[in-house]
Design an enzyme around this catalytic site. Structure first.
Site, mmCIF file in Angstrom:
data_model
loop_
_atom_site.group_PDB
_atom_site.id
_atom_site.type_symbol
_atom_site.label_atom_id
_atom_site.label_comp_id
_atom_site.label_asym_id
_atom_site.label_seq_id
_atom_site.Cartn_x
_atom_site.Cartn_y
_atom_site.Cartn_z
ATOM 1 N N GLU A 140 0.835 -1.211 0.000
ATOM 2 C CA GLU A 140 0.000 0.000 0.000
ATOM 3 C C GLU A 140 0.868 1.259 0.000
ATOM 4 O O GLU A 140 0.564 2.240 -0.681
ATOM 5 C CB GLU A 140 -0.943 -0.025 1.212
ATOM 6 N N GLU B 106 -4.298 -9.362 3.942
ATOM 7 C CA GLU B 106 -5.169 -9.041 5.079
ATOM 8 C C GLU B 106 -6.348 -10.000 5.219
ATOM 9 O O GLU B 106 -6.818 -10.280 6.310
ATOM 10 C CB GLU B 106 -5.679 -7.601 4.964
#
Ligand SMILES: NC(=O)c1ccc[n+]([C@@H]2O[C@H](COP(=O)([O-])OP(=O)(O)OC[C@H]3O[C@@H](n4cnc5c(N)ncnc54)[C@H](O)[C@@H]3O)[C@@H](O)[C@H]2O)c1
Length: 697
Positions: A106, A126
């Site tokens: 990210e 995640e």
């Protein structure tokens, strides 16, 4: 030294992430990145910035050491760091090698440019913790790779090597070597050519009929993982990248992240993630305990377990000698192993050349002389103390000094086995689960005299064999089987009182177990439990047992291997079919014990089975047989088909609330056919419940 090292080279600022082992984005590193960007922005000699990682990763994402601490969310949080990077006054290039996962990816997506080495593992994992990426991953990734690729990456959580992104806009360049030097040259070129600071957020997701694709993806995720909310939420978040303005999509992603953190499923998955790591830590065996080298192994017995155990070593590339008493048994054992490998090859799980490579690591023998130099020997002979005594005395006589002598016993006293040798410090239990080449669990049994280095070595070996190693003290059944005995007892009571075996199995399977108790008994062999019960009747005449299963065994119905057990089986098939013979047997048995059958709810079935596990688990914890509650949960998740989304029996009890657990047990005890002694809460459970505490702290 700061975790974000700042240097300059040819007018380019280099921010090096340096938080070993994987440059987890902890608070100090996050702060350092912001400071580095600010410094570069104000330094007139700097025209662009490169962010790179030191050591073996660009960044593995969040620093797991900060999980559940205030530092994890402390400002600057990751979202803020990414905003600073994205909004930087000078171009920022991410130079990615080895690993860019989760928050690491990210962060890279917030940079204006990304260059990579081939083979770098790119992932947003995640979902494996029951979450959606929380710092823009679902918004930015679909803007640089095709929508279907982004969905696959985010919903699976699996890593994809960097070279697979050729042709997408994730990377501006892939460099075979000298990544940092090339990244600096790239940054200089960006400046020279005035390429500016393009932001991923400003791109649009281009995909023909995105809505239809997302609908299809949602349906697939729902049917593949019906018990897990995160995969569908990941797709919902990605839909925001397609349909919403960037900032709004980001907000939606955040909202979903916060919502998912609260779900029992995510809690369970995070518990399992940390439980796996915790299981490897033994308080009195420090991480720097010296380990013995394991270069060659031996297995005694080429039966069901010995064969599977030997395969584990061959799979890990460790040569293994297999010893039997007769050529015939040896040939049979090796033929089974070959068949297993060939089946895997046929299913495409193994390359044909691998079959021969692995078979070549297996060395059959009938002579102890051939195993004496092995670094570890695992005994998997008949479960008979006399046979074990003979084998261990022989091992003591022949094995080289320092060899680890392990036993796969499931019920015998490891301390007694160790005492057959003059080197009890070298003896340990390695309790594999059947099929040993498949099941993840390895219960590592620590004897009274087991050496710390032997324990550390065996723990390390469990990782090499790709097992989840969990330490158990010595007791009858160790952790897993001692608990399952109570679960089976309760299953028997339930049928005596009115449930059918099918109802019991279906209720707990619907709740999430891979297999109910009666199907499991039929698979493992009902004779195993019968043998143990017969011993119990002598040892513990005070303990009540439902006698139904004994009557099933008296008919020779040992399960699949005899073609019938609690169910019947058609030749060559594994489907458990209801059998009128059993129905009649149950009806007669109820009459004999004077029970009028009653209707039992699925909820009662599920909770009687689960709380039977929990109560025994509490005793095991209190006695120090298990080091921590999460170890018990890991055993159930990896060895007994306990559903991952429930997190294990002890976590389930915590989620239910221990007060409620005790309250429910009181109700079960009051049932006229209830066994009050069975439902007496273990002292630890009673204490924690009274104090309003939980097993997992
Ligand atoms: N079957 C399971 O599900 C399971 C699970 C965990 C642990 N265990 C334990 O593993 C051990 C082996 O169980 P199994 O199911 O593989 O049994 P098995 O009967 O399938 O195999 C035992 C093998 O040991 C050989 N053997 C017997 N005495 C020997 C000796 N003196 N020297 C060398 N070989 C000898 C036999 O020929 C046989 O091939 C037992 O201690 C059992 O309790 C079994």
């Amino acid at each position: 030294m700061t975790q974000a090292q700042y240097s300059t080279q040819d007018g380019i600022a280099i921010i090096t992430l340096a938080n070993p082992p994987v440059n987890g984005l902890g608070h100090e590193l996050r702060t350092g990145i912001v400071e580095g960007v600010r410094k570069a922005e104000t330094d007139p000699a700097v025209s662009a910035i490169v962010i790179t990682g030191a050591g073996k990763a660009f960044s593995g994402g969040a620093d797991i050491r900060e999980f559940n601490t205030p530092k994890a969310l402390a400002e600057p949080n990751l979202g803020m760091v990414i905003r600073v990077v994205e909004g930087a006054a000078k171009p920022v290039v991410a130079a990615i090698h080895s690993v860019a996962m989760g928050g690491g990816l990210e962060l890279a997506l917030g940079c204006h440019y990304r260059v990579a080495s081939p083979g770098a593992q790119i992932a947003l994992p995640e979902v494996k913790l029951g979450l959606v990426p929380g710092a823009g991953g679902t918004q930015r990734l679909p803007r640089v790779v095709p929508l279907d690729m982004a969905v696959n990456i985010i919903v699976s959580g699996n890593p994809v090597p960097s070279e697979k992104f050729k042709g997408t806009q994730l990377f501006d360049a892939i460099y075979e070597s000298d990544l940092l030097a090339n990244a600096v040259a790239f940054a200089k070129q960006v400046v020279a050519e005035k390429k500016g600071r393009p932001k991923v957020r400003d791109r649009k997701v281009e995909f023909a009929d995105a809505e239809a694709f997302l609908r299809f993806a949602r349906n697939t995720a729902q049917s593949v993982a019906p018990n897990f909310p995160a995969p569908v939420k990941c797709i919902d978040a990605i839909a925001g990248a397609v349909n919403l303005p960037f900032e709004q999509g980001l907000k939606e992603e955040r909202r979903m992240f916060v919502e998912l953190v609260q779900t029992p499923e995510s809690r369970a998955m995070r518990h399992a993630f940390f439980g796996e790591r915790a299981a490897g830590k033994i308080p009195d065996v420090p991480a720097d305990t010296p380990v013995r080298e394991i270069k060659a192994a031996a297995v005694i017995g080429a039966g069901t377990m010995g064969g599977g155990i030997a395969m584990n070593f061959a799979n890990a590339g460790i040569p293994v000698t297999i010893l039997e008493t007769a050529q015939e048994a040896l040939d049979k054992g090796l033929a089974t192993i070959r068949k297993n490998y060939e089946n895997s090859a046929r299913k495409g799980r193994l390359k044909p050349a691998e079959v021969e490579k692995r078979m070549a690591l297996l060395r059959p023998t009938l002579s102890y002389d051939d195993i004496k130099d092995a670094d570890i020997v695992i005994e998997a002979v008949f479960e008979d103390i006399g046979v074990k005594e003979k084998v261990f005395k022989q091992l003591d006589a022949v094995m080289k000094p320092g060899a680890i002598l392990a036993s796969n016993t499931s019920t015998l006293d490891l301390n007694r086995i160790a005492a057959f040798t003059r080197r009890p410090q070298d003896v340990i239990g390695t309790h594999f689960f059947s099929p040993a080449n498949v099941m993840k669990l390895l219960e590592i049994v620590r004897g009274e005299k087991t050496g710390k280095d032997v324990l550390a070595t065996t723990m390390q070996l469990s990782k090499k064999l790709r097992k989840t190693g969990v330490v158990s003290g010595v007791c009858d059944g160790f952790i897993g089987n001692r608990m399952i005995e109570q679960y089976f007892r309760q299953a028997g009571y339930l049928v005596e009182e009115g449930a059918s075996p099918q109802q019991v199995d279906k209720a707990i399977e619907k709740w999430g177990f891979a297999m109910g108790p009666f199907r499991m008994g039929d698979l493992a062999g009902n004779d195993v439990g019968w043998y143990i019960r017969k011993r119990r009747y002598q040892e513990r005449p005070d303990m009540k047992y439902p006698r139904l299963m004994d009557k099933v065994c008296e008919l020779g119905r040992f399960g699949q291997k005899t073609g019938a057990g609690m169910y019947r089986y058609q030749p060559g098939k594994r489907d458990a079919l209801p059998d009128p013979v059993i129905d009649q047997l149950i009806a007669r048995h109820r009459e004999e014990i004077g029970v009028t059958p009653r209707k039992i709810s699925d909820d009662e079935i599920v909770h009687r089975l689960l709380l039977a596990l929990v109560n025994e688990g509490a005793r095991i914890l209190e006695e120090g047989i298990a080091m921590r509650a999460s170890d018990i949960d890991m055993i159930y998740l990896t060895g007994y088909g306990f559903p991952l989304h429930r997190g294990g029996p002890m976590l389930y009890a915590d989620v239910m609330g221990l007060y409620n657990v005790v309250d429910r047990m009181k109700q079960f005890a009051a049932n006229p056919h209830g066994d009050a002694a069975f439902w007496t809460p273990a002292p630890l459970l009673a204490k924690l419940a009274a104090e309003g505490k939980s097993f997992n702290g």
